[in-house]
Design a protein around this motif. Sequence first.
Motif, PDB file in Angstrom:
ATOM      1  N   MET A 397     -68.336 -27.777-112.955  1.00  0.00           N
ATOM      2  CA  MET A 397     -69.548 -28.503-112.584  1.00  0.00           C
ATOM      3  C   MET A 397     -69.302 -29.445-111.409  1.00  0.00           C
ATOM      4  O   MET A 397     -70.126 -29.551-110.497  1.00  0.00           O
ATOM      5  CB  MET A 397     -70.096 -29.273-113.790  1.00  0.00           C
ATOM      6  N   LEU A 398     -68.154 -30.116-111.424  1.00  0.00           N
ATOM      7  CA  LEU A 398     -67.817 -31.008-110.310  1.00  0.00           C
ATOM      8  C   LEU A 398     -67.681 -30.225-109.009  1.00  0.00           C
ATOM      9  O   LEU A 398     -68.103 -30.690-107.943  1.00  0.00           O
ATOM     10  CB  LEU A 398     -66.522 -31.756-110.614  1.00  0.00           C
ATOM     11  N   ASP A 399     -67.083 -29.036-109.096  1.00  0.00           N
ATOM     12  CA  ASP A 399     -66.935 -28.211-107.895  1.00  0.00           C
ATOM     13  C   ASP A 399     -68.289 -27.752-107.368  1.00  0.00           C
ATOM     14  O   ASP A 399     -68.424 -27.452-106.166  1.00  0.00           O
ATOM     15  CB  ASP A 399     -66.062 -26.993-108.206  1.00  0.00           C
ATOM     16  N   SER A 400     -69.291 -27.680-108.234  1.00  0.00           N
ATOM     17  CA  SER A 400     -70.628 -27.242-107.824  1.00  0.00           C
ATOM     18  C   SER A 400     -71.471 -28.365-107.242  1.00  0.00           C
ATOM     19  O   SER A 400     -72.462 -28.114-106.552  1.00  0.00           O
ATOM     20  CB  SER A 400     -71.377 -26.637-109.027  1.00  0.00           C
ATOM     21  N   LEU A 401     -71.083 -29.605-107.502  1.00  0.00           N
ATOM     22  CA  LEU A 401     -71.909 -30.747-107.092  1.00  0.00           C
ATOM     23  C   LEU A 401     -72.165 -30.828-105.587  1.00  0.00           C
ATOM     24  O   LEU A 401     -73.306 -31.089-105.178  1.00  0.00           O
ATOM     25  CB  LEU A 401     -71.277 -32.050-107.577  1.00  0.00           C
ATOM     26  N   PRO A 402     -71.162 -30.662-104.725  1.00  0.00           N
ATOM     27  CA  PRO A 402     -71.431 -30.824-103.290  1.00  0.00           C
ATOM     28  C   PRO A 402     -72.575 -29.956-102.783  1.00  0.00           C
ATOM     29  O   PRO A 402     -73.435 -30.441-102.026  1.00  0.00           O
ATOM     30  CB  PRO A 402     -70.095 -30.443-102.645  1.00  0.00           C
TER      31      PRO A 402
END
Length: 440
Positions: A397-402
């Motif tokens: 999910m963090l990798d998808s945030l940007p």
Amino acid sequence: MELRRALVRAAVSRPGVLLAASPGATRQRLAVEAELARRGWACVGGPAEADLFVILGDREGEDEAEGEGGEGDWVAALWQGIPAPKARVWVTDPGRVADALDSGLADLVRGEHGNDHAPDAPDSHHEHHEHHEHHEHHEHHEHQQNGDHPTPPSEHSGHDMHGGHHGHAGHDMGLVEGLPMADRADDRDGLRLDVLHVPLGPVLADWPAGLILRLTLQGDLVQEATVEPVTTPPSPHPPFWDEPWLRAASGKHISRGDAARRLCAAHLDSLGRFFAVAGWNDMAARTRHARDRALAGAAAAELTSLVRPLIRRAQRSRTLRWLTTGLGTLPAEQARQRGVTGPALVADGDAYNRMLVWLDVVGRSAADCDVTEALDPAEVVGPRGRLDTPVPPSKAMLDSLPKLLKGTEFACARIIVASLDPDLDELTHVPAPGTVHSHG
């Protein structure tokens, strides 16, 4: 002197509390939030509003965390930003929260320096500076509660969008008397607009513990986003929200009811953040009360009676739907490609869709809290997603945030983050080799 102390005592009887939680301190955070709700003490959005600074997490490895971007760095910066009178406590034991808060309040009222060896709270750190002035912000906070409708982000996100981590806003920015100055660049319409580099986190109200998000803004639009977790020592302890499934996978007997209770509480915790960030403070408080009852062992009948009105109210709110529809759209196919599982994958849509998935799971899991049959060890799907993959669900999910944040309005960024609610505890967990989630 006695009159001054009496005035200070009256002013801080309900102090404004700034929480600073490290990854891995979920259990402590939940215990502190429940105790604060019981006492009627308000959590504040930033250092300028705080009287009592409550730091959550193990103090082991505190020295290793020191340095730029480390835990000691931002804790010290937050403490320096709190105006006197102030006190601080460090909570490591969830069972001693009441003692720690009492000791911090006593330090605040006495106006005396505390120490690390207080007999009534040996694992709490206290510090106090002499009284100079007191900002009576609590009454303002108490009147911010909203009834049936959230407040649009533009009306409530101005002062609390920025966390306590201000010292590294970008290397290409000018400074005028310590204030960051904007660069300029062409926007999509060919105009020359200011470019600002804005850090969010790692300490914000209703923010994932330990997350730093660095945004590049042009006008009010996010042009670029970078995710930067706080440096935290690894932990052998399983993440609190994933614990039932990880223990079942390791061969321990866990009932389906216990797993359902943890799942229900986890999503209620996420919903509380989501409602608060959307400006629906009354709904957030009610949701957190239901979460606390779930964690306290309330029966399925009681939990169901608590969550059903919340579910109906959220589903029927046109304002909430208007505020959150279209934000952070993540189609299921893209989610699969990025390794995202759990509610964010099932939602197959935007922030509003992800909230609906949480509501649905809360209703079903509340009804299953009393089931006694054993949880299937092969069922390793926690609140954020699958726990038997090479990458923790929150890391995906963090990798998808940007990409989700790029092109969105600044005031909507926190809603998108809250609709995913990544758990950075999952990034600090280092399990034994051969167990579920044995990844770096």
